[in-house]
Design a protein around this motif. Structure first.
Motif, short mmCIF file in Angstrom:
data_model
loop_
_atom_site.label_atom_id
_atom_site.label_comp_id
_atom_site.label_asym_id
_atom_site.label_seq_id
_atom_site.Cartn_x
_atom_site.Cartn_y
_atom_site.Cartn_z
N LEU A 43 0.82 -1.21 0.00
CA LEU A 43 0.00 0.00 0.00
C LEU A 43 0.86 1.26 0.00
O LEU A 43 0.55 2.22 -0.71
CB LEU A 43 -0.95 0.01 1.20
N VAL A 44 1.93 1.26 0.77
CA VAL A 44 2.80 2.45 0.81
C VAL A 44 3.46 2.67 -0.55
O VAL A 44 3.49 3.79 -1.06
CB VAL A 44 3.84 2.34 1.94
N LEU A 45 3.96 1.60 -1.15
CA LEU A 45 4.59 1.75 -2.47
C LEU A 45 3.59 2.20 -3.53
O LEU A 45 3.87 3.09 -4.32
CB LEU A 45 5.24 0.43 -2.90
N ARG A 46 2.41 1.58 -3.52
CA ARG A 46 1.41 1.90 -4.56
C ARG A 46 0.79 3.28 -4.37
O ARG A 46 0.67 4.04 -5.33
CB ARG A 46 0.28 0.85 -4.56
N TYR A 47 0.38 3.61 -3.17
CA TYR A 47 -0.43 4.80 -2.99
C TYR A 47 0.30 5.99 -2.36
O TYR A 47 -0.12 7.12 -2.55
CB TYR A 47 -1.69 4.45 -2.17
N TRP A 48 1.38 5.76 -1.65
CA TRP A 48 2.16 6.88 -1.11
C TRP A 48 3.29 7.22 -2.07
O TRP A 48 3.46 8.37 -2.46
CB TRP A 48 2.71 6.56 0.27
N GLU A 49 4.05 6.22 -2.47
CA GLU A 49 5.16 6.44 -3.40
C GLU A 49 4.67 6.54 -4.84
O GLU A 49 5.43 6.89 -5.73
CB GLU A 49 6.18 5.31 -3.27
N SER A 76 3.69 2.20 -10.00
CA SER A 76 2.75 1.35 -10.76
C SER A 76 2.79 -0.06 -10.17
O SER A 76 3.65 -0.39 -9.35
CB SER A 76 3.16 1.31 -12.23
N VAL A 77 1.89 -0.91 -10.64
CA VAL A 77 1.87 -2.31 -10.19
C VAL A 77 3.19 -2.97 -10.55
O VAL A 77 3.79 -3.68 -9.73
CB VAL A 77 0.67 -3.06 -10.81
N ASP A 78 3.68 -2.74 -11.77
CA ASP A 78 4.95 -3.34 -12.20
C ASP A 78 6.13 -2.84 -11.36
O ASP A 78 6.98 -3.63 -10.96
CB ASP A 78 5.22 -3.04 -13.68
N GLU A 79 6.17 -1.53 -11.10
CA GLU A 79 7.27 -0.97 -10.29
C GLU A 79 7.21 -1.50 -8.86
O GLU A 79 8.25 -1.79 -8.27
CB GLU A 79 7.18 0.55 -10.29
N THR A 80 6.00 -1.64 -8.33
CA THR A 80 5.85 -2.18 -6.98
C THR A 80 6.31 -3.62 -6.93
O THR A 80 7.00 -4.04 -5.99
CB THR A 80 4.38 -2.05 -6.51
N ALA A 81 5.94 -4.40 -7.94
CA ALA A 81 6.37 -5.80 -8.01
C ALA A 81 7.89 -5.89 -8.05
O ALA A 81 8.49 -6.73 -7.37
CB ALA A 81 5.75 -6.48 -9.23
N THR A 82 8.52 -5.03 -8.83
CA THR A 82 9.98 -5.01 -8.90
C THR A 82 10.57 -4.64 -7.54
O THR A 82 11.51 -5.28 -7.07
CB THR A 82 10.45 -4.01 -9.98
N ALA A 83 10.03 -3.61 -6.90
CA ALA A 83 10.55 -3.16 -5.61
C ALA A 83 10.40 -4.22 -4.53
O ALA A 83 11.24 -4.33 -3.65
CB ALA A 83 9.84 -1.88 -5.17
N MET A 84 9.34 -5.02 -4.62
CA MET A 84 9.09 -6.04 -3.60
C MET A 84 9.63 -7.40 -3.99
O MET A 84 9.61 -8.33 -3.17
CB MET A 84 7.59 -6.13 -3.31
N GLY A 85 10.06 -7.55 -5.23
CA GLY A 85 10.59 -8.84 -5.68
C GLY A 85 9.51 -9.91 -5.76
O GLY A 85 9.72 -11.05 -5.35
N CYS A 86 8.34 -9.52 -6.28
CA CYS A 86 7.24 -10.48 -6.39
C CYS A 86 6.53 -10.26 -7.73
O CYS A 86 6.91 -9.39 -8.50
CB CYS A 86 6.27 -10.32 -5.23
N SER A 87 5.48 -11.03 -7.98
CA SER A 87 4.75 -10.91 -9.24
C SER A 87 3.73 -9.76 -9.16
O SER A 87 3.36 -9.32 -8.07
CB SER A 87 4.01 -12.21 -9.56
N THR A 88 3.25 -9.33 -10.32
CA THR A 88 2.23 -8.28 -10.35
C THR A 88 0.92 -8.79 -9.74
O THR A 88 0.19 -8.03 -9.11
CB THR A 88 1.98 -7.78 -11.78
#
Length: 170
Positions: A122-128, A131-143
């Motif tokens: 939630l912090v990556l998607r809505y505060w930072e 995008s879904v792809d960028e969040t997946a990359t930052a967290m090391g998981c799938s979209t």
């Protein structure tokens, strides 16, 4: 090839430029300024160790991923779950000029009650505003994981914020 001194100077400039942003991000993840400082320090230490392998344009995303991973590791350790300050107490809904600050504190308290991965998503998607792809990359998981964690986290956050505030006993 850059000398060791040049690489250290580049990293120092990067760390100074990114530190406050990373600290705010870490605070939103963990809800504690001291823990946020610890997380950022560990992340920057890891980033320094990998600095010569990091592409300059990808450094901000890479260090954000490290902060996210350090935060999640902190949550897995039992000692991090310690008593929290009074900011986590229920906030009474009163009409006053301070109301916006109170609402913000209530949201941070509710975020603090979410599981680590949902909170990070939630912090990556809505505060930072990643995008879904960028969040997946930052967290090391799938979209798909980002989407499901976002949906679950938003649902839980809504439940936490709409629960009636427990009145204080006098």
């Amino acid at each position: 090839m850059k000398t060791k001194e040049q690489q250290e100077a580049e990293f120092r400039s990067f760390a100074i430029a990114q530190r406050e942003s990373l600290r705010r991000y870490a605070y939103l993840l963990c809800g504690d300024w001291y823990e946020a400082d610890d997380i950022v320090q560990k992340a920057l230490t890891k980033m320094f160790a990998a600095w010569r392998r990091v592409e300059p344009g990808g450094a901000p995303a890479y260090v954000r991923k490290i902060v996210t991973n350090v935060y999640i590791s902190h949550r897995r350790l039992g000692w991090v779950r310690r008593e929290r300050s009074s900011a986590d107490l229920p906030v009474q809904r009163l009409e006053r000029p301070q109301e916006a600050v109170d609402v913000r504190l209530e949201v941070v308290a509710a975020l603090n009650r979410l599981p680590a991965r949902q909170r990070a998503t939630l912090v990556l998607r809505y505060w930072e505003q990643l995008s879904v792809d960028e969040t997946a990359t930052a967290m090391g998981c799938s979209t798909g994981t980002v989407k499901s964690q976002s949906a679950k986290g938003l649902r839980k956050l809504k439940d936490l914020l709409t629960d009636p505030v427990i009145p204080a006993r006098v």
